[in-house]
Design a protein around this motif. Structure first.
Motif, PDB file in Angstrom:
ATOM      1  N   SER A 129      42.571 -53.832   8.805  1.00  0.00           N
ATOM      2  CA  SER A 129      41.368 -54.324   8.143  1.00  0.00           C
ATOM      3  C   SER A 129      40.137 -54.125   9.028  1.00  0.00           C
ATOM      4  CB  SER A 129      41.534 -55.804   7.799  1.00  0.00           C
ATOM      5  OG  SER A 129      40.354 -56.326   7.269  1.00  0.00           O
ATOM      6  N   LYS A 131      48.278 -55.894  10.135  1.00  0.00           N
ATOM      7  CA  LYS A 131      47.438 -55.982   8.938  1.00  0.00           C
ATOM      8  C   LYS A 131      45.979 -56.245   9.325  1.00  0.00           C
ATOM      9  CE  LYS A 131      46.985 -58.706   4.707  1.00  0.00           C
ATOM     10  NZ  LYS A 131      47.483 -59.860   3.984  1.00  0.00           N
ATOM     11  N   ASP A 169      51.340 -59.527  10.799  1.00  0.00           N
ATOM     12  CA  ASP A 169      49.990 -60.011  10.534  1.00  0.00           C
ATOM     13  C   ASP A 169      48.979 -59.317  11.451  1.00  0.00           C
ATOM     14  OD1 ASP A 169      48.090 -61.889   9.257  1.00  0.00           O
ATOM     15  OD2 ASP A 169      47.926 -62.693  11.293  1.00  0.00           O
TER      16      ASP A 169
END
Length: 135
Positions: free
Chosen positions: A29, A25, A22
């Protein structure tokens, strides 16, 4: 009187692998969102790649974490190894950024001192011209 269960629920175990996935990720972003101002980030930060090329960590001149990039060699590492490498590489990036801060400030102070000296000389020359009518 408060009620407590006879058999408390066991605490959930922390899933480091899911956390690291996570985290990667979210960093990706954020990196995409920062693209329009990337030149500003680059000008005020330092990017360090770990010795084995597994991660790249960017810290700004204040030492704050700006970016973490997981490079292909990191895929073969355990999450705990990735986390440790991110921390180790961050510490190197933060130290390099602090050193860069000194260089930036020293350059600014040097430029400022040169500007003040030039202004002082110009004022002095103007005074001399006013007091010496032959110039």
């Amino acid at each position: 009187m408060s009620e407590t269960p006879d058999h408390p629920e066991p605490a959930e175990e922390f899933d480091l692998a899911a956390f690291m996935a996570d985290f990667e990720k979210r960093m990706s972003s954020l990196r995409a969102e920062a693209q329009p101002v990337r030149h500003l980030v680059d000008a005020t930060s330092v990017r360090i790649v770990s010795d084995g090329g597994e991660v790249a960590v960017t810290a700004n001149i204040a030492g704050a974490l700006v970016d973490v990039e997981f490079l292909p060699p990191s895929k073969s590492m355990a999450p705990i190894e990735q986390a440790a490498l991110v921390i180790e590489t961050y510490e190197q990036a933060a130290e390099a950024a602090r050193d860069r801060t000194h260089d930036i400030v020293a350059g600014f102070v040097d430029q400022s001192a040169r500007t003040r000296e030039l202004a002082r000389r110009l004022v002095e020359e103007a005074r001399e011209k006013r007091t010496d009518p032959e110039q």
